[in-house]
Write a protein that holds these residues in place. Structure first.
Motif, PDB file in Angstrom:
ATOM      1  N   ARG A  57      -8.185 -12.435   6.104  1.00 48.54           N
ATOM      2  CA  ARG A  57      -7.264 -12.550   5.239  1.00 48.54           C
ATOM      3  C   ARG A  57      -7.008 -11.526   4.176  1.00 48.54           C
ATOM      4  O   ARG A  57      -5.920 -11.288   3.771  1.00 48.54           O
ATOM      5  N   ALA A  58      -8.255 -11.099   3.760  1.00 50.94           N
ATOM      6  CA  ALA A  58      -8.417 -10.285   2.654  1.00 50.94           C
ATOM      7  C   ALA A  58      -7.599  -8.799   3.452  1.00 50.94           C
ATOM      8  O   ALA A  58      -7.143  -8.009   2.661  1.00 50.94           O
ATOM      9  N   GLY A  59      -7.860  -8.514   4.369  1.00 58.01           N
ATOM     10  CA  GLY A  59      -7.437  -7.225   4.920  1.00 58.01           C
ATOM     11  C   GLY A  59      -5.942  -7.156   5.303  1.00 58.01           C
ATOM     12  O   GLY A  59      -5.227  -6.046   5.295  1.00 58.01           O
ATOM     13  N   ARG A  60      -5.413  -8.308   5.386  1.00 65.45           N
ATOM     14  CA  ARG A  60      -3.837  -8.556   5.722  1.00 65.45           C
ATOM     15  C   ARG A  60      -3.116  -8.718   4.320  1.00 65.45           C
ATOM     16  O   ARG A  60      -1.604  -8.914   4.412  1.00 65.45           O
ATOM     17  N   ARG A  61      -3.741  -8.801   3.175  1.00 68.56           N
ATOM     18  CA  ARG A  61      -3.123  -9.041   2.043  1.00 68.56           C
ATOM     19  C   ARG A  61      -2.226  -7.654   1.472  1.00 68.56           C
ATOM     20  O   ARG A  61      -2.796  -6.608   1.984  1.00 68.56           O
ATOM     21  N   PHE A  62      -1.113  -7.738   0.852  1.00 69.23           N
ATOM     22  CA  PHE A  62      -0.309  -6.664   0.427  1.00 69.23           C
ATOM     23  C   PHE A  62      -0.344  -6.718  -1.159  1.00 69.23           C
ATOM     24  O   PHE A  62       0.456  -7.666  -1.601  1.00 69.23           O
ATOM     25  N   LEU A  63      -0.897  -5.867  -1.874  1.00 66.35           N
ATOM     26  CA  LEU A  63      -1.116  -5.764  -3.308  1.00 66.35           C
ATOM     27  C   LEU A  63      -0.992  -4.211  -3.619  1.00 66.35           C
ATOM     28  O   LEU A  63      -1.908  -3.785  -4.337  1.00 66.35           O
ATOM     29  N   GLN A  64      -0.024  -3.786  -3.429  1.00 66.83           N
ATOM     30  CA  GLN A  64       0.154  -2.246  -3.875  1.00 66.83           C
ATOM     31  C   GLN A  64       1.554  -2.050  -4.124  1.00 66.83           C
ATOM     32  O   GLN A  64       2.544  -2.563  -3.468  1.00 66.83           O
ATOM     33  N   ALA A  65       1.909  -1.020  -5.040  1.00 65.83           N
ATOM     34  CA  ALA A  65       3.309  -0.633  -5.611  1.00 65.83           C
ATOM     35  C   ALA A  65       3.267   0.798  -5.891  1.00 65.83           C
ATOM     36  O   ALA A  65       2.298   1.313  -6.552  1.00 65.83           O
ATOM     37  N   ASP A  66       4.489   1.344  -5.661  1.00 72.50           N
ATOM     38  CA  ASP A  66       4.549   3.026  -5.833  1.00 72.50           C
ATOM     39  C   ASP A  66       4.826   2.913  -7.334  1.00 72.50           C
ATOM     40  O   ASP A  66       5.652   1.878  -7.952  1.00 72.50           O
ATOM     41  N   GLY A  67       4.548   4.084  -7.912  1.00 73.17           N
ATOM     42  CA  GLY A  67       4.961   4.290  -9.239  1.00 73.17           C
ATOM     43  C   GLY A  67       6.240   4.762  -9.357  1.00 73.17           C
ATOM     44  O   GLY A  67       6.908   5.284  -8.153  1.00 73.17           O
ATOM     45  N   GLU A  68       6.978   4.790 -10.726  1.00 79.31           N
ATOM     46  CA  GLU A  68       8.341   5.464 -10.843  1.00 79.31           C
ATOM     47  C   GLU A  68       8.398   6.271 -12.086  1.00 79.31           C
ATOM     48  O   GLU A  68       8.035   5.696 -13.169  1.00 79.31           O
ATOM     49  N   SER A  69       8.435   7.364 -12.229  1.00 82.99           N
ATOM     50  CA  SER A  69       8.572   8.047 -13.454  1.00 82.99           C
ATOM     51  C   SER A  69       9.728   7.858 -14.394  1.00 82.99           C
ATOM     52  O   SER A  69      10.855   7.477 -13.831  1.00 82.99           O
ATOM     53  N   GLY A  70       9.400   7.998 -15.602  1.00 84.57           N
ATOM     54  CA  GLY A  70      10.468   7.063 -16.573  1.00 84.57           C
ATOM     55  C   GLY A  70      10.366   5.689 -17.108  1.00 84.57           C
ATOM     56  O   GLY A  70      10.765   5.419 -17.915  1.00 84.57           O
ATOM     57  N   LYS A  71       9.739   4.987 -16.121  1.00 84.71           N
ATOM     58  CA  LYS A  71       9.639   3.365 -16.465  1.00 84.71           C
ATOM     59  C   LYS A  71       8.164   3.471 -17.423  1.00 84.71           C
ATOM     60  O   LYS A  71       7.337   4.353 -17.432  1.00 84.71           O
ATOM     61  N   ARG A  72       8.159   2.303 -17.845  1.00 88.00           N
ATOM     62  CA  ARG A  72       7.086   1.972 -18.618  1.00 88.00           C
ATOM     63  C   ARG A  72       5.723   2.129 -18.317  1.00 88.00           C
ATOM     64  O   ARG A  72       5.336   1.387 -17.129  1.00 88.00           O
ATOM     65  N   PHE A  73       4.632   2.968 -18.468  1.00 86.19           N
ATOM     66  CA  PHE A  73       3.334   2.986 -18.253  1.00 86.19           C
ATOM     67  C   PHE A  73       3.203   3.733 -16.518  1.00 86.19           C
ATOM     68  O   PHE A  73       2.626   3.481 -16.108  1.00 86.19           O
ATOM     69  N   GLY A  74       4.878   4.117 -15.967  1.00 80.96           N
ATOM     70  CA  GLY A  74       4.750   4.661 -14.916  1.00 80.96           C
ATOM     71  C   GLY A  74       4.927   3.642 -13.787  1.00 80.96           C
ATOM     72  O   GLY A  74       4.742   4.136 -12.420  1.00 80.96           O
ATOM     73  N   ASN A  75       4.659   2.549 -13.737  1.00 78.55           N
ATOM     74  CA  ASN A  75       4.860   1.396 -12.930  1.00 78.55           C
ATOM     75  C   ASN A  75       5.205   0.114 -13.394  1.00 78.55           C
ATOM     76  O   ASN A  75       4.793  -0.403 -14.313  1.00 78.55           O
ATOM     77  N   GLU A  76       6.384  -0.515 -12.912  1.00 75.90           N
ATOM     78  CA  GLU A  76       7.012  -1.843 -13.295  1.00 75.90           C
ATOM     79  C   GLU A  76       6.454  -2.862 -12.671  1.00 75.90           C
ATOM     80  O   GLU A  76       6.420  -3.826 -13.218  1.00 75.90           O
ATOM     81  N   THR A  77       5.947  -2.651 -11.281  1.00 75.42           N
ATOM     82  CA  THR A  77       5.106  -3.943 -10.551  1.00 75.42           C
ATOM     83  C   THR A  77       3.913  -4.008 -10.629  1.00 75.42           C
ATOM     84  O   THR A  77       3.775  -5.391 -11.183  1.00 75.42           O
ATOM     85  N   ILE A  78       2.959  -3.263 -10.920  1.00 73.77           N
ATOM     86  CA  ILE A  78       1.587  -3.387 -11.079  1.00 73.77           C
ATOM     87  C   ILE A  78       1.503  -2.463 -12.492  1.00 73.77           C
ATOM     88  O   ILE A  78       1.383  -1.348 -12.045  1.00 73.77           O
TER      89      ILE A  78
END
Length: 542
Positions: free
Chosen positions: A197-218
């Motif tokens: 279950r731990a290996g199949r979880r998805f908790l990653q997010a790409d960053g985006e320049s110009g957004k607050r602290f460089g990432n809006e998702t995480i």
């Protein structure tokens, strides 16, 4: 020499294109861990479904199908989570295609080896360049059957590749197969399911320049606060405005922390990944971002102060320092590592050996020459026949991990890496350098000699050491008797410095001033030989 393959030119290795740092999420509450597991499981199920849709599309996938997949995911999570999932799916599909191509190369290498050995008579001896026939008629028969098996496998893989079909498992094929061997892995079914279950979880997010602290998702703020944008089905778990969940844990990055803080403060893109280590019972967050390509120095500039030739082995790095003319100086160095134990232990051993190597090269201001190794075709069991220990030795060498680590760590210290063709370095190094460099107080190994051969190839010199071909006679018409110094090397044809005092019993001190002046002697190829000769007129008294 006609059977030897052409040696590729050496080149300066480009620097890394990205940076990744990791730290632990400490002091998480039970509620925090529960939220992370729920979000990861939900997004993991969406990622698995998206990967299935991408694999089903195959080579016919286009931008319209990608947009449709993203719209479906957006309805069940959010637009940003959908973008991260589809990008991860594309990367995983591309990685599976590269692995498929490598598998085809491995199968083709095995087929070529078996075909050659079957064409040889039974019991025929092999050479250094090609294997001989099989030892017995029984082995010949077994290998002929295996040839048909490999050909069928290769045909199936080629058909999959032409149609765009890939075989990929979220969570990893190795962990999936461990389910059928729990006793050998010393795991219970519940422990395996926890890892699965731990290996199949998805908790990653790409960053985006110009957004607050460089990432809006995480989002990770400058003071270490971590928060997540919850998917739509889990929005009721939010403990902060705008559907966000703020973790209790505060994070800080010890390695490259200042670089990360500068990017966060400037709202530049930073990608994050959160995962659970089920063995230790810990949670970690990894931050990554791209960096501009490092400007590599020209090859001639890398050779200006000599080179440190490095030979990669299964348990150590053999290194030797060479001057600009390719002469080994000082003593060989050995940087050991132990690749037994856990993956974390092996990785730490490799990093420790590399940092000692880099610090040694930095003290002497040297560039590092290393082989551009690729054992894709060398690890097949058909390549070396019954030499199982040798195959295991090659398979155990951390070539790709060591190369990636060395590139990133050398770029941090400003050390130039030069990659050379690995063809014949071990064989020619032992042939030309092992015995001459062995003394009564120093035993030169085959790996030390290979390091010298690697360094000389990076410097642009031939591997063989300085040799003196036998002259025709006492003249020099055999040519300059060295392959060591280049024609433009200063003092190449100069006289040896005179040492006060008698050098031999036939020449006293202060005598023989012109004995070493080759240009003053009537020798072949010297100016004195080509001087105009003129006979003086006879005396009139005759």
């Amino acid at each position: 020499m006609g059977g030897l393959r052409e040696v590729a030119a050496s080149f300066v290795v480009p620097g890394p294109s990205g940076v990744a740092i990791r730290t632990r999420l400490k002091h998480l509450t039970a509620a925090d861990e529960q939220v992370l597991r729920l979000v990861g499981d939900l997004l993991g199920s969406l990622a698995s479904r998206d990967l299935r849709a991408r694999c089903a599309a195959g080579l016919e996938h286009d931008s319209e199908r990608w947009a449709e997949r993203k719209r479906v995911l957006t309805r069940e999570s959010s637009a940003r989570w959908a973008g991260s999932i589809t990008k991860a799916t594309h990367d995983q599909w591309a990685l599976a295609r590269r692995g498929q191509f490598a598998h085809m190369q491995s199968l083709q290498a095995g087929i070529d080896t078996i075909t050659h050995r079957l064409s040889r008579p039974v019991g025929a001896r092999g050479t250094k360049r090609a294997p001989g026939g099989y030892r017995s008629r029984r082995e010949w028969h077994v290998k002929s059957r295996r040839l048909h098996v490999l050909e069928e496998r290769l045909e199936a893989v080629r058909a999959d590749r032409e149609s765009g079909v890939v075989r990929v498992v979220r969570g990893g094929k190795r962990l999936l197969n461990t389910r059928h061997h729990l006793k050998e892995a010393q795991l219970t079914e519940e422990q395996w399911r926890t890892r699965w279950r731990a290996g199949r979880r998805f908790l990653q997010a790409d960053g985006e320049s110009g957004k607050r602290f460089g990432n809006e998702t995480i989002r990770v703020t400058a003071d270490g606060e971590v928060s997540l944008k919850l998917p739509a089905p889990l929005a009721h778990l939010a403990n902060a405005p705008h559907g966000r969940y703020v973790l209790t844990a505060k994070v800080s990055f010890a390695h490259r922390g200042e670089q990360w803080a500068d990017r966060v403060a400037a709202n530049r893109a930073v990608a994050y990944r959160i995962h659970e280590d089920t063995v230790r019972g810990r949670w970690y967050v990894t931050a990554s971002w791209t960096i501009p390509p490092v400007q590599t120095v020209p090859l001639q500039a890398a050779r200006a102060r000599g080179m440190a030739g490095v030979d990669t082995n299964a348990d150590h790095l053999a290194a030797w320092r060479l001057d600009t003319h390719g002469n080994p100086t000082g003593h060989p160095r050995r940087f050991d590592y132990d690749l037994s134990g856990t993956a974390a232990h092996r990785d730490a051993q490799v990093r420790h050996a590399l940092i000692r190597l880099l610090h040694w090269a930095a003290r002497h201001g040297l560039a590092i020459a290393i082989e551009d190794l690729d054992f894709t075709a060398e690890t097949t069991r058909e390549k070396h026949g019954r030499k199982k220990r040798f195959r295991n030795l090659i398979s155990g060498m951390p070539v790709s991990k060591l190369r990636a680590r060395l590139v990133s760590m050398a770029a941090e210290l400003g050390i130039t890496l030069v990659a050379v063709d690995p063809a014949y370095t071990s064989r020619w190094g032992a042939q030309h350098w092992q015995r001459p460099l062995t003394t009564t107080t120093r035993k030169t190994t085959r790996h030390d000699a290979a390091a010298v051969a690697i360094g000389r190839r990076a410097l642009g010199h031939p591997v063989r050491r300085r040799t003196a071909p036998p002259p025709h006679d006492r003249s020099d018409r055999a040519g300059h008797r060295t392959v060591q110094a280049e024609p433009a090397a200063p003092g190449r044809e100069g006289n040896r410095p005179r040492i006060p005092g008698p050098r031999t019993r036939s020449v006293r001190a202060g005598r023989g001033a012109n004995a070493v002046d080759q240009n003053a002697q009537h020798r072949s190829g010297r100016p004195a030989e080509h001087e105009r000769w003129k006979q003086h007129s006879l005396p009139l008294s005759f």
